[in-house]
Design a protein around this motif. Structure first.
Motif, mmCIF file in Angstrom:
data_model
loop_
_atom_site.group_PDB
_atom_site.id
_atom_site.type_symbol
_atom_site.label_atom_id
_atom_site.label_comp_id
_atom_site.label_asym_id
_atom_site.label_seq_id
_atom_site.Cartn_x
_atom_site.Cartn_y
_atom_site.Cartn_z
ATOM 1 N N GLN A 35 62.808 -6.591 -51.918
ATOM 2 C CA GLN A 35 62.490 -7.581 -52.933
ATOM 3 C C GLN A 35 61.998 -8.895 -52.335
ATOM 4 O O GLN A 35 61.461 -9.751 -53.040
ATOM 5 C CB GLN A 35 63.729 -7.839 -53.818
ATOM 6 N N ARG A 36 62.163 -9.068 -51.022
ATOM 7 C CA ARG A 36 61.728 -10.309 -50.377
ATOM 8 C C ARG A 36 60.425 -10.135 -49.600
ATOM 9 O O ARG A 36 59.943 -11.089 -48.995
ATOM 10 C CB ARG A 36 62.812 -10.812 -49.421
ATOM 11 N N LEU A 37 59.882 -8.923 -49.609
ATOM 12 C CA LEU A 37 58.693 -8.669 -48.790
ATOM 13 C C LEU A 37 57.487 -9.459 -49.274
ATOM 14 O O LEU A 37 56.619 -9.821 -48.478
ATOM 15 C CB LEU A 37 58.368 -7.177 -48.780
ATOM 16 N N ASN A 38 57.397 -9.726 -50.610
ATOM 17 C CA ASN A 38 56.232 -10.466 -51.080
ATOM 18 C C ASN A 38 56.234 -11.905 -50.571
ATOM 19 O O ASN A 38 55.188 -12.541 -50.502
ATOM 20 C CB ASN A 38 56.151 -10.430 -52.613
ATOM 21 N N HIS A 39 57.405 -12.427 -50.186
ATOM 22 C CA HIS A 39 57.441 -13.738 -49.544
ATOM 23 C C HIS A 39 56.721 -13.701 -48.201
ATOM 24 O O HIS A 39 56.219 -14.724 -47.731
ATOM 25 C CB HIS A 39 58.887 -14.192 -49.311
ATOM 26 N N LEU A 40 56.708 -12.535 -47.580
ATOM 27 C CA LEU A 40 56.106 -12.378 -46.262
ATOM 28 C C LEU A 40 54.637 -11.993 -46.331
ATOM 29 O O LEU A 40 53.979 -11.896 -45.298
ATOM 30 C CB LEU A 40 56.863 -11.308 -45.461
ATOM 31 N N GLY A 41 54.133 -11.749 -47.539
ATOM 32 C CA GLY A 41 52.752 -11.307 -47.685
ATOM 33 C C GLY A 41 52.573 -9.823 -47.472
ATOM 34 O O GLY A 41 51.442 -9.357 -47.294
ATOM 35 N N VAL A 42 53.676 -9.057 -47.490
ATOM 36 C CA VAL A 42 53.624 -7.599 -47.337
ATOM 37 C C VAL A 42 53.676 -6.982 -48.730
ATOM 38 O O VAL A 42 54.584 -7.270 -49.517
ATOM 39 C CB VAL A 42 54.795 -7.095 -46.466
ATOM 40 N N ARG A 43 52.716 -6.127 -49.045
ATOM 41 C CA ARG A 43 52.572 -5.622 -50.409
ATOM 42 C C ARG A 43 53.528 -4.488 -50.747
ATOM 43 O O ARG A 43 53.845 -4.269 -51.907
ATOM 44 C CB ARG A 43 51.128 -5.156 -50.618
ATOM 45 N N TYR A 44 53.983 -3.761 -49.742
ATOM 46 C CA TYR A 44 54.862 -2.627 -50.025
ATOM 47 C C TYR A 44 55.675 -2.320 -48.780
ATOM 48 O O TYR A 44 55.390 -2.799 -47.684
ATOM 49 C CB TYR A 44 54.044 -1.399 -50.458
ATOM 50 N N HIS A 45 56.705 -1.513 -48.962
ATOM 51 C CA HIS A 45 57.584 -1.135 -47.857
ATOM 52 C C HIS A 45 56.919 -0.039 -47.030
ATOM 53 O O HIS A 45 56.664 1.061 -47.523
ATOM 54 C CB HIS A 45 58.928 -0.658 -48.442
ATOM 55 N N PRO A 46 56.613 -0.294 -45.743
ATOM 56 C CA PRO A 46 55.901 0.709 -44.930
ATOM 57 C C PRO A 46 56.813 1.866 -44.520
ATOM 58 O O PRO A 46 58.008 1.678 -44.276
ATOM 59 C CB PRO A 46 55.440 -0.089 -43.711
ATOM 60 N N ARG A 47 56.252 3.050 -44.429
ATOM 61 C CA ARG A 47 56.986 4.233 -43.994
ATOM 62 C C ARG A 47 56.892 4.387 -42.466
ATOM 63 O O ARG A 47 56.037 3.782 -41.824
ATOM 64 C CB ARG A 47 56.430 5.492 -44.678
ATOM 65 N N ARG A 48 57.758 5.236 -41.934
ATOM 66 C CA ARG A 48 57.762 5.449 -40.480
ATOM 67 C C ARG A 48 56.440 6.005 -39.993
ATOM 68 O O ARG A 48 55.911 5.579 -38.962
ATOM 69 C CB ARG A 48 58.909 6.389 -40.087
ATOM 70 N N SER A 49 55.894 6.974 -40.715
ATOM 71 C CA SER A 49 54.629 7.581 -40.293
ATOM 72 C C SER A 49 53.488 6.573 -40.339
ATOM 73 O O SER A 49 52.583 6.600 -39.497
ATOM 74 C CB SER A 49 54.307 8.783 -41.190
ATOM 75 N N THR A 50 53.543 5.660 -41.310
ATOM 76 C CA THR A 50 52.503 4.637 -41.422
ATOM 77 C C THR A 50 52.518 3.720 -40.217
ATOM 78 O O THR A 50 51.473 3.411 -39.622
ATOM 79 C CB THR A 50 52.701 3.813 -42.706
ATOM 80 N N ILE A 51 53.711 3.268 -39.823
ATOM 81 C CA ILE A 51 53.836 2.373 -38.661
ATOM 82 C C ILE A 51 53.440 3.105 -37.391
ATOM 83 O O ILE A 51 52.724 2.557 -36.534
ATOM 84 C CB ILE A 51 55.272 1.838 -38.553
ATOM 85 N N SER A 52 53.882 4.343 -37.249
ATOM 86 C CA SER A 52 53.573 5.127 -36.056
ATOM 87 C C SER A 52 52.073 5.349 -35.904
ATOM 88 O O SER A 52 51.507 5.176 -34.814
ATOM 89 C CB SER A 52 54.311 6.463 -36.106
ATOM 90 N N ASP A 53 51.414 5.721 -37.004
ATOM 91 C CA ASP A 53 49.966 5.944 -36.956
ATOM 92 C C ASP A 53 49.224 4.656 -36.622
ATOM 93 O O ASP A 53 48.269 4.668 -35.840
ATOM 94 C CB ASP A 53 49.474 6.498 -38.299
ATOM 95 N N ALA A 54 49.663 3.551 -37.207
ATOM 96 C CA ALA A 54 49.002 2.267 -36.949
ATOM 97 C C ALA A 54 49.180 1.841 -35.497
ATOM 98 O O ALA A 54 48.252 1.300 -34.884
ATOM 99 C CB ALA A 54 49.553 1.195 -37.890
ATOM 100 N N ASN A 55 50.363 2.085 -34.925
ATOM 101 C CA ASN A 55 50.597 1.715 -33.521
ATOM 102 C C ASN A 55 49.700 2.508 -32.572
ATOM 103 O O ASN A 55 49.329 2.012 -31.508
ATOM 104 C CB ASN A 55 52.059 1.946 -33.150
ATOM 105 N N ASN A 56 49.364 3.710 -32.947
ATOM 106 C CA ASN A 56 48.507 4.537 -32.105
ATOM 107 C C ASN A 56 47.019 4.305 -32.374
ATOM 108 O O ASN A 56 46.201 4.424 -31.461
ATOM 109 C CB ASN A 56 48.829 6.019 -32.316
ATOM 110 N N ARG A 57 46.684 3.928 -33.613
ATOM 111 C CA ARG A 57 45.276 3.841 -34.008
ATOM 112 C C ARG A 57 44.712 2.436 -33.849
ATOM 113 O O ARG A 57 43.613 2.263 -33.306
ATOM 114 C CB ARG A 57 45.119 4.295 -35.466
ATOM 115 N N ARG A 58 45.433 1.420 -34.329
ATOM 116 C CA ARG A 58 44.902 0.048 -34.284
ATOM 117 C C ARG A 58 44.980 -0.481 -32.859
ATOM 118 O O ARG A 58 46.035 -0.470 -32.242
ATOM 119 C CB ARG A 58 45.672 -0.843 -35.245
ATOM 120 N N GLN A 59 43.871 -0.931 -32.332
ATOM 121 C CA GLN A 59 43.784 -1.316 -30.928
ATOM 122 C C GLN A 59 44.671 -2.515 -30.608
ATOM 123 O O GLN A 59 44.725 -3.495 -31.360
ATOM 124 C CB GLN A 59 42.335 -1.645 -30.559
ATOM 125 N N ALA A 60 45.359 -2.434 -29.469
ATOM 126 C CA ALA A 60 46.244 -3.520 -29.046
ATOM 127 C C ALA A 60 45.465 -4.799 -28.758
ATOM 128 O O ALA A 60 46.017 -5.902 -28.843
ATOM 129 C CB ALA A 60 47.029 -3.092 -27.805
#
Length: 399
Positions: A73-98
């Motif tokens: 319920q506090r994520l919108n204060h952070l500018g995050v639109r939804y609660h990310p899933r584990r697979s979403t974070i994992s894929d982003a860590n591998n795909r989005r360039q460091a």
């Protein structure tokens, strides 16, 4: 909850994120095409998620997702639109360039470097640069480790080559390599303005680069390697014999027929341990005692490495690829930069470890960070019936 001068409409984490302007992230993400084909989990949300994991010392994706779900319920204060899933974070860590997060770090460094260095004070620390590397062990051989094969399964290691300016105490240049890579090749990437002083250990022996430093007016100071050869040209005056300096000579460093380097060797005997140290430099005007004191400041970068490893989760990584590891290190550097800004901007004296721990414990607490860090107990107990602090006021404490 009663309103007070201490309680705020934004959690502490949201106040920390105000030091990272979103337009900077949008511009960098567009330049690197980081959000191309990305429907939901954009670069800003990815950065916020990683910073949440770092500030909270999360060692697994499950800890990150369950922690964010508990405060959804506090994520919108952070500018995050939804609660990310584990697979979403994992894929982003591998795909989005460091490199995207590296560009964000360098842009924030440019924005806050003057504030951290306090440019009103012109001292030798503003010209002193320290260069060194640290090795972070990995549990898989993602990057080749150094040394002999240990008993059992070989582990991996990543080496972080770091350049800092002494008065800022944050990295101004970062390079990564496998732990087995030779250090000296990364000294070639260091470019400093005329009049600078750079200190590094004996592992960075590159006579061609050291000669270029001398040509461009940069003073370098290092320790002599055991197998280094040199010819003595002249014995220099030594007025500091009573303070431990036992030798000061002008030398020609290197083997005959190879690359030669005109320099100076200062021999210093510790009055406490009796150990003899030999320092090499190209500066002929500084006193021998000043040379030894400047090299002693090299330990500042060791304190930085210790601070990073103790206060951020760099033992367990949220991905098993080289990109994910580099990405997490960049985000740890961004978190460290934010906490350095906070530490410098508050009047109360906090140790860095206590500050990081307090931020971790109250990351999602609705409380004004200025009053909280000034007096945590008072901020949590006293409830005064006055108006709330506005978000614009929350940024004024460090200016």
């Amino acid at each position: 909850m009663n309103k007070s001068t201490f309680f705020s409409g934004q959690p502490i984490f949201a106040q920390l994120l105000r030091f990272i302007p979103r337009d900077i992230i949008r511009r960098i993400a567009a330049d690197h095409h980081a959000d191309k084909y990305c429907k939901r989990f954009n670069t800003y949300e990815h950065l916020v998620t990683m910073l949440y994991a770092i500030f909270n010392h999360c060692n697994s994706l499950r800890e990150v997702t369950t922690g964010m779900l508990a405060t959804e319920q506090r994520l919108n204060h952070l500018g995050v639109r939804y609660h990310p899933r584990r697979s979403t974070i994992s894929d982003a860590n591998n795909r989005r360039q460091a490199d995207v997060f590296g560009a964000i770090y360098y842009r924030l460094y440019q924005k806050y470097s003057d504030f951290l260095s306090d440019s009103r004070k012109k001292s030798i620390a503003s010209r002193l640069y320290i260069f060194d590397s640290t090795t972070i062990s990995l549990f898989q051989e993602i990057l080749r480790t150094s040394g002999k094969n240990p008993a059992g399964k070989r582990k991996g290691g990543i080496k972080v080559h770091t350049l800092i300016r002494s008065d800022q105490d944050i990295p101004c240049m970062i390079r990564y390599s496998a732990a087995a890579a030779n250090d000296s090749q990364f000294l070639k990437e260091v470019h400093l303005p005329k009049g600078s002083i750079i200190v590094f250990d004996r592992g960075y022996a590159d006579y061609i680069k050291l000669n270029s430093f001398s040509t461009s007016g940069v003073t370098w100071i290092t320790r002599k390697r055991s197998r280094s050869a040199y010819d003595v040209l002249q014995e220099l005056d030594n007025p500091h014999k009573d303070k431990g300096v036992i030798g000061d000579k002008s030398i020609l460093l290197g083997y005959r027929g190879g690359n030669r380097l005109l320099g100076r060797i200062v021999q210093y005997k510790s009055p406490t341990t009796g150990e003899v140290y030999e320092f090499l430099t190209n500066n002929m005007r500084m006193s021998a005692l000043t040379i030894t004191e400047l090299y002693r400041k090299r330990w500042q970068i060791e304190i930085l490495f210790k601070r990073m490893k103790q206060n951020y989760p760099l033992k367990y990584f949220l991905g098993d690829s080289e990109n994910a590891i580099k990405l997490q290190i960049w985000c740890s550097l961004i978190a460290d930069l934010i906490l350095k800004i906070i530490k410098k901007g508050i009047a109360a004296k906090w140790s860095f470890a206590n500050l990081a721990a307090m931020i971790r414990l109250h990351l999602m607490t609705y409380i004004d960070i200025r009053g909280f860090l000034k007096s945590p107990e008072k901020a949590l107990q006293q409830k005064l019936s006055t108006k709330q602090i506005t978000p614009s006021q929350q940024l004024l404490f460090f200016t």
